[in-house]
Design a protein around this motif. Structure first.
Motif, mmCIF file in Angstrom:
data_model
loop_
_atom_site.group_PDB
_atom_site.id
_atom_site.type_symbol
_atom_site.label_atom_id
_atom_site.label_comp_id
_atom_site.label_asym_id
_atom_site.label_seq_id
_atom_site.Cartn_x
_atom_site.Cartn_y
_atom_site.Cartn_z
ATOM 1 N N PHE A 133 10.993 12.007 -2.042
ATOM 2 C CA PHE A 133 11.606 12.411 -3.795
ATOM 3 C C PHE A 133 12.484 11.502 -4.710
ATOM 4 N N GLY A 175 3.776 4.531 7.068
ATOM 5 C CA GLY A 175 5.713 5.626 6.715
ATOM 6 C C GLY A 175 4.763 7.195 7.739
ATOM 7 N N GLY A 176 3.924 7.785 8.068
ATOM 8 C CA GLY A 176 3.623 8.434 8.507
ATOM 9 C C GLY A 176 3.312 9.165 7.425
ATOM 10 N N ASN A 177 2.944 9.539 6.299
ATOM 11 C CA ASN A 177 2.489 10.173 5.465
ATOM 12 C C ASN A 177 3.858 10.529 4.954
ATOM 13 N N LYS A 178 5.351 9.949 4.851
ATOM 14 C CA LYS A 178 6.783 10.683 4.914
ATOM 15 C C LYS A 178 6.768 10.522 3.342
ATOM 16 N N LEU A 179 6.868 11.818 2.467
ATOM 17 C CA LEU A 179 7.401 12.277 1.255
ATOM 18 C C LEU A 179 8.878 11.674 0.776
ATOM 19 N N THR A 201 4.097 7.593 -0.760
ATOM 20 C CA THR A 201 4.336 7.426 0.925
ATOM 21 C C THR A 201 3.919 6.268 0.955
ATOM 22 N N LEU A 202 4.207 5.773 1.883
ATOM 23 C CA LEU A 202 3.991 4.161 2.577
ATOM 24 C C LEU A 202 2.850 4.497 3.338
ATOM 25 N N THR A 203 1.778 3.378 3.754
ATOM 26 C CA THR A 203 1.333 2.417 4.859
ATOM 27 C C THR A 203 2.520 3.001 6.187
ATOM 28 N N SER A 232 1.034 -1.333 0.141
ATOM 29 C CA SER A 232 -0.368 0.291 -0.110
ATOM 30 C C SER A 232 1.003 0.950 -0.095
ATOM 31 N N TYR A 233 0.328 2.025 -1.060
ATOM 32 C CA TYR A 233 1.113 3.171 -1.870
ATOM 33 C C TYR A 233 0.594 4.427 -2.155
ATOM 34 N N TYR A 245 -2.099 12.481 -8.384
ATOM 35 C CA TYR A 245 -1.281 11.665 -6.697
ATOM 36 C C TYR A 245 -2.121 9.732 -7.698
ATOM 37 N N PHE A 283 2.906 10.568 -6.374
ATOM 38 C CA PHE A 283 2.820 11.804 -6.314
ATOM 39 C C PHE A 283 3.551 12.501 -7.336
#
Lengths: 115, 115
Positions: free
Chosen positions: A105, A99-103, A95-97, A31-32, A50, A35
């Protein structure tokens, strides 16, 4: 850990032509989110499009579409009918599930649209 | 309205100064982020706030001190910075940080120069 790769440091395209910016990713998480962001020389990061890992159809937003090939782990951005104002740096990110919505790049692709 | 505002746009400070960067969003987002971006590089995450609590600190030096006074505001307090801290500082917000599928909206950034 996840990784995003953009192999095109710079691209040129003629005005009104279509252009594809490449992005590949690497993760074992099922799950990811993927963007694309545009960054003009002014500095602001503009969200473009997205794609979710479970989405069956490719995302589209106006002149932007995302060519999502899950098996190949690629998420290329297609810009149709390029305009001079499309000249900018383009970043692919994910971002990853969990992962705290950590982008994370990629290194970016500098696109220049020519007359 | 998908606007994130940042002040100031430009900041020049000496190594002994104390200054603050400010970020504001009125989208009802519950996650806010600080990124640092050096020239021709992708943004690097510094801090994440979720529901006004610090949830991620990416091992940032203590001369950078974040603060989230309320759900709409995010500050970054700067003290005793080094010339290598000169960069574009970007603020972003998203609906929350529990899902990888929420896009982050960025502000225009503060260009910081440390002399």
């Amino acid at each position: 850990a996840q990784k995003i790769t953009q192999t095109q440091p710079g691209m040129f395209v003629q005005e009104k032509e279509a252009v594809t910016l490449d992005c590949t990713y690497d993760t074992s998480d099922p799950s990811y989110g993927l963007f694309w962001y545009k960054q003009p020389s002014s500095g602001e990061m503009i969200f473009l499009i997205y794609q979710g890992s479970y989405d069956q159809q490719n995302a589209t937003e106006g002149r932007y579409s995302l060519n999502f090939q899950k098996a190949r782990k690629s998420a290329n951005l297609v810009i149709s009918a390029s305009q001079l104002g499309d000249s900018a740096m383009y970043f692919c990110a994910m971002t990853l599930t969990g992962g705290g919505n950590k982008l994370t790049f990629g290194t970016g692709t500098q696109l220049k649209v020519e007359l | 309205d998908t606007e994130v505002t940042q002040t100031p746009k430009h900041l020049v400070m000496g190594m002994t100064n104390k200054k603050s960067l400010k970020c504001e969003q009125h989208m009802g987002h519950r996650a806010m982020y600080w990124y640092k971006q050096k020239a021709k590089k992708p943004p690097e995450l510094m801090f994440v706030y979720s529901y006004e609590k610090l949830s991620i600190n990416e091992s940032v030096p203590s001369r950078f001190s974040p603060e989230c006074p309320n759900s709409s505001l995010l500050n970054l307090h700067l003290h005793a910075l080094q010339p290598e801290d000169s960069a574009l500082y970007l603020c972003a917000s998203s609906q929350d940080r529990t899902s990888p599928h929420y896009e982050q909206y960025f502000g225009p950034g503060t260009r910081l120069t440390v002399t």
